[in-house]
Design a protein around this motif. Structure first.
Motif, short mmCIF file in Angstrom:
data_model
loop_
_atom_site.label_atom_id
_atom_site.label_comp_id
_atom_site.label_asym_id
_atom_site.label_seq_id
_atom_site.Cartn_x
_atom_site.Cartn_y
_atom_site.Cartn_z
N ALA A 287 0.83 -1.20 0.00
CA ALA A 287 0.00 0.00 0.00
C ALA A 287 0.87 1.26 0.00
CB ALA A 287 -0.93 -0.01 1.21
N LEU A 288 1.94 1.24 0.78
CA LEU A 288 2.84 2.40 0.81
C LEU A 288 3.51 2.62 -0.54
CD1 LEU A 288 4.62 2.01 4.29
CD2 LEU A 288 2.92 3.73 3.63
N GLU A 289 3.89 1.55 -1.21
CA GLU A 289 4.56 1.66 -2.51
C GLU A 289 3.65 2.27 -3.57
OE1 GLU A 289 5.94 -2.21 -3.51
OE2 GLU A 289 7.50 -2.24 -1.95
N THR A 290 2.34 2.06 -3.44
CA THR A 290 1.39 2.63 -4.39
C THR A 290 0.88 3.99 -3.94
OG1 THR A 290 -0.48 1.47 -3.34
CG2 THR A 290 0.65 0.34 -5.15
N GLY A 291 1.38 4.48 -2.81
CA GLY A 291 0.96 5.79 -2.31
C GLY A 291 -0.36 5.78 -1.59
N ASP A 292 -0.85 4.60 -1.22
CA ASP A 292 -2.14 4.49 -0.53
C ASP A 292 -1.90 4.52 0.98
OD1 ASP A 292 -4.69 4.02 0.34
OD2 ASP A 292 -4.98 2.15 -0.76
N ALA A 293 -1.64 5.70 1.50
CA ALA A 293 -1.34 5.86 2.93
C ALA A 293 -2.53 5.51 3.80
CB ALA A 293 -0.89 7.30 3.21
N LYS A 294 -3.74 5.76 3.32
CA LYS A 294 -4.94 5.47 4.11
C LYS A 294 -5.05 3.99 4.40
CE LYS A 294 -9.94 6.26 4.23
NZ LYS A 294 -11.11 6.83 3.49
N THR A 295 -4.85 3.15 3.37
CA THR A 295 -4.92 1.71 3.56
C THR A 295 -3.78 1.22 4.45
OG1 THR A 295 -6.03 1.31 1.46
CG2 THR A 295 -4.81 -0.54 2.39
N ALA A 296 -2.58 1.74 4.24
CA ALA A 296 -1.43 1.34 5.05
C ALA A 296 -1.65 1.66 6.52
CB ALA A 296 -0.17 2.02 4.54
N SER A 297 -2.17 2.86 6.79
CA SER A 297 -2.43 3.26 8.17
C SER A 297 -3.50 2.38 8.79
CB SER A 297 -2.87 4.73 8.20
OG SER A 297 -3.14 5.14 9.52
N ARG A 298 -4.52 2.03 8.00
CA ARG A 298 -5.60 1.18 8.51
C ARG A 298 -5.10 -0.22 8.84
NH1 ARG A 298 -8.71 -2.30 6.16
NH2 ARG A 298 -8.20 -1.61 4.04
N ILE A 299 -4.19 -0.76 8.04
CA ILE A 299 -3.63 -2.08 8.31
C ILE A 299 -2.85 -2.07 9.62
CG2 ILE A 299 -1.95 -3.81 7.53
CD1 ILE A 299 -2.74 -3.07 4.64
N ALA A 300 -2.02 -1.04 9.81
CA ALA A 300 -1.27 -0.92 11.06
C ALA A 300 -2.22 -0.82 12.25
CB ALA A 300 -0.36 0.30 11.01
#
Length: 359
Positions: A287-300
């Protein structure tokens, strides 16, 4: 020296903090710790006693009792822990006939909440996100809605507002479930039309107390009941004695205290955790590599929440730190935390497998 330690705190709770303080070899004098808690459950006391706590205060604390406890702790010849009478167990209220809509996207959090509610005789329907909650709330009658805040599709704030808009005064009380206890988050919950909020990781007693506060339907609560309603969960047991390697990542006693001593439920959650989160780190990085910070933050956020429920305190803490760093766009902090998150997640998954085999 003396430390007054609150038991339930975000990140690292009072029991784990006490363990770290009392095991610090750099300290010239090991301080006495008085544990302050709103709960008198035996499992909590056992967990605290295991790390060296000898005295407890139950909130709200009476000033006179506080003074006497401090004097006794600093004075001579305190009673040994095994000779001190236990605090009376709190009465479990059975909510016969109450129906609750649980809105939660994490399967481990779902399983924990469903078991807690079922043990009090509460029927639970589950919505996996805000959109599902909106549909179910309008189609069935519920006495309360438990609303997670961080969810895909539609977050808890939006779902609560839309439910209130569609149902008006007929809407049941909506109780937010959030990992954030700040005044800002509380105000956002109230602004969205929610009645109250409960902080994760959720404690059995706190959940029932919150529902008792807001479920006002006549005959909903059965007073003075000390027997839980029938449930399919395994019987409540005390925490087993664990060897040091198996408790490195997971605080078993604290986890059991949060779920009312139910070892069968803890085993179930320990088995679920690797299945649910084995690929969370790679998914977060993608998600971070594609610039999807919202999804990355939600996974964490999801990993941190599930970790908190099973007593994985290190992963719980680093997961929320990573969630915050990603949400703030702090790339430098994110890069520092990612390897810590990965290492802690792997260690926790391995510990889950070891512990589940012993329960």
């Amino acid at each position: 020296s003396l430390i007054m330690m609150d038991w339930m705190m975000p990140g690292i709770d009072g029991i784990e903090t006490t363990r770290r303080i009392r095991s610090d070899i750099a300290l010239e004098q090991i301080p006495e710790v008085i544990m302050v808690t709103a709960h008198g459950r035996e499992a909590i006391q056992e967990a605290a006693e295991a790390v060296g706590v000898r005295r407890f205060l139950i909130k709200p604390v009476n000033p006179s009792v506080l003074f006497d406890t401090i004097v006794e702790t600093l004075g001579a010849n305190p009673q040994r822990a095994e000779e001190r009478p236990k605090e009376p167990l709190q009465t479990i209220q059975a909510f016969q006939g109450v129906r609750v809509l649980l809105t939660e996207d994490n399967q481990i959090n779902q399983a924990l909440a469903i078991d807690m509610l079922a043990s009090a005789g509460i029927k639970t329907d589950v919505a996996n996100n805000g959109l599902e909650a909106l549909k179910l709330a309008g189609a069935s009658a519920y006495d309360a809605i438990l609303m997670d805040i961080e969810m895909p599709e539609m977050d808890g704030y939006t779902a609560a507002r839309k439910i209130r808009e569609h149902m008006g005064d007929a809407a049941p009380p909506i109780i937010a479930m959030t990992a954030h206890a700040s005044q800002d988050h509380r105000q956002r919950c109230l602004d969205a039309g929610m009645a109250d909020f409960i902080t994760k990781p959720i404690l059995f007693d706190e959940l029932l107390a919150m529902l008792k506060k807001w479920v006002t339907r006549v005959g909903a609560a059965v007073p003075n009941s000390v027997t839980s309603a029938p449930t399919t969960s395994a019987p409540t047991t005390s925490a087993p004695t664990m060897s040091a390697p198996t408790s490195k990542e997971i605080d078993v006693r604290t986890a059991l205290a949060r779920m009312n001593g139910n070892a069968g439920l803890l085993k179930k959650l320990l088995i679920m955790f690797p299945d649910s989160h084995s690929y969370s780190h790679s998914e977060l990085c993608a998600a971070l590599e594609t610039g999807d910070a919202k999804t990355a933050s939600r996974i964490a956020h999801s990993v941190a929440g599930a970790a908190g429920n099973i007593g994985a305190t290190r992963l719980h803490a680093v997961g929320h730190e990573l969630e915050d760093a990603i949400a703030r766009g702090d790339a430098e902090k994110t890069d520092v935390l990612l390897p810590q998150f990965s290492a802690s997640l792997k260690a926790t998954i391995a510990c889950c497998t070891e512990l589940a085999a012993q329960l």
